[in-house]
Design a protein around this motif. Structure first.
Motif, short mmCIF file in Angstrom:
data_model
loop_
_atom_site.label_atom_id
_atom_site.label_comp_id
_atom_site.label_asym_id
_atom_site.label_seq_id
_atom_site.Cartn_x
_atom_site.Cartn_y
_atom_site.Cartn_z
N LYS A 171 23.58 -46.98 31.75
CA LYS A 171 23.45 -46.89 33.20
C LYS A 171 22.53 -48.02 33.64
O LYS A 171 21.43 -48.19 33.12
CB LYS A 171 22.83 -45.56 33.61
N HIS B 157 20.50 -49.31 36.68
CA HIS B 157 19.92 -48.99 37.98
C HIS B 157 19.44 -50.32 38.55
O HIS B 157 18.54 -50.94 37.99
CB HIS B 157 18.77 -48.00 37.82
N PRO C 79 18.81 -53.11 42.09
CA PRO C 79 18.59 -53.23 43.53
C PRO C 79 19.92 -53.44 44.25
O PRO C 79 20.82 -54.10 43.72
CB PRO C 79 17.70 -54.46 43.67
N SER C 80 20.04 -52.90 45.43
CA SER C 80 21.29 -53.02 46.19
C SER C 80 21.62 -54.47 46.52
O SER C 80 22.77 -54.80 46.79
CB SER C 80 21.22 -52.19 47.47
N ALA D 4 24.28 -47.99 39.22
CA ALA D 4 23.72 -47.24 40.34
C ALA D 4 22.82 -48.18 41.14
O ALA D 4 21.92 -48.80 40.59
CB ALA D 4 22.92 -46.04 39.84
N ARG D 5 23.11 -48.29 42.42
CA ARG D 5 22.34 -49.19 43.29
C ARG D 5 21.28 -48.41 44.05
O ARG D 5 21.50 -47.26 44.40
CB ARG D 5 23.28 -49.88 44.26
N TYR D 6 20.17 -49.05 44.28
CA TYR D 6 19.11 -48.42 45.07
C TYR D 6 18.58 -49.42 46.09
O TYR D 6 18.55 -50.62 45.85
CB TYR D 6 17.99 -47.89 44.18
N ALA D 7 18.21 -48.91 47.25
CA ALA D 7 17.59 -49.73 48.29
C ALA D 7 16.12 -49.97 47.91
O ALA D 7 15.53 -49.21 47.13
CB ALA D 7 17.68 -49.02 49.64
N ASP E 269 13.44 -49.41 49.36
CA ASP E 269 12.50 -48.31 49.63
C ASP E 269 12.83 -47.04 48.83
O ASP E 269 12.22 -46.01 49.03
CB ASP E 269 12.47 -48.00 51.13
N GLU E 270 13.77 -47.14 47.89
CA GLU E 270 14.16 -45.99 47.08
C GLU E 270 13.71 -46.11 45.62
O GLU E 270 14.26 -45.43 44.75
CB GLU E 270 15.68 -45.80 47.13
N SER E 271 12.75 -46.95 45.38
CA SER E 271 12.24 -47.08 44.01
C SER E 271 10.74 -47.32 44.04
O SER E 271 10.21 -47.89 44.99
CB SER E 271 12.94 -48.23 43.28
N SER F 10 10.80 -55.67 43.27
CA SER F 10 11.94 -55.64 44.20
C SER F 10 13.23 -56.13 43.54
O SER F 10 14.32 -55.94 44.07
CB SER F 10 11.64 -56.48 45.44
#
Length: 129
Positions: free
Chosen positions: A5, A7, A9-10, A44-47, A49-51, A64
């Motif tokens: 997996k 993970h 940044p978007s 899996a992408r995260y914004a 402000d989500e990490s 970032s």
């Protein structure tokens, strides 16, 4: 039988994600004896402000831009194989222009009973292990 997996940044382009997934699998094949056909990877992408990723824990990183690589695989690799994998993977990241310090990698090992790919049951029962 690893399941990887990524993970990410978007903002990381899809082609870079694909390259990372490909080199991750190749590195597992070359250093840990993973079957070349056993390639299962989720992105899996995260914004931003989500990490929450510490920028200096055990090394400097740009939080970032940091990716987290989660690998679940059958138990049995030696410490040397794992260390070789970590080194090899980061060298491959460097070759595609991704800063290796912006990667956090962890392995979780389990057994053949912990995997199932069909209604035939666990890998253990299907392979008669």
């Amino acid at each position: 039988m690893p399941l990887t997996k990524l993970h990410v940044p978007s903002t990381l382009p899809p082609e870079i994600c694909r390259s990372i997934g490909d080199l991750l699998h190749t590195s597992l094949v070359d250093t840990c004896g993973v079957n070349p056909d056993d390639n299962f990877c989720l992105v899996a992408r995260y914004a931003a402000d989500e990490s929450i990723i510490h920028p200096t824990f055990l090394g400097d990183r740009d939080s970032s831009s940091t990716i987290v690589v989660e690998i679940t695989l059958l138990a049995g690799r030696s410490d040397d194989q794992k260390e070789n994998f970590y080194k090899d993977f980061r060298e491959r990241l460097q070759k595609i222009g991704f800063e290796p310090n912006n990667s956090i990698v962890f392995l979780t090992e389990n057994n053949a009973i912990d995997w199932s790919f069909s209604n035939a049951g666990s890998v253990k029962s299907v392979l008669g292990l």
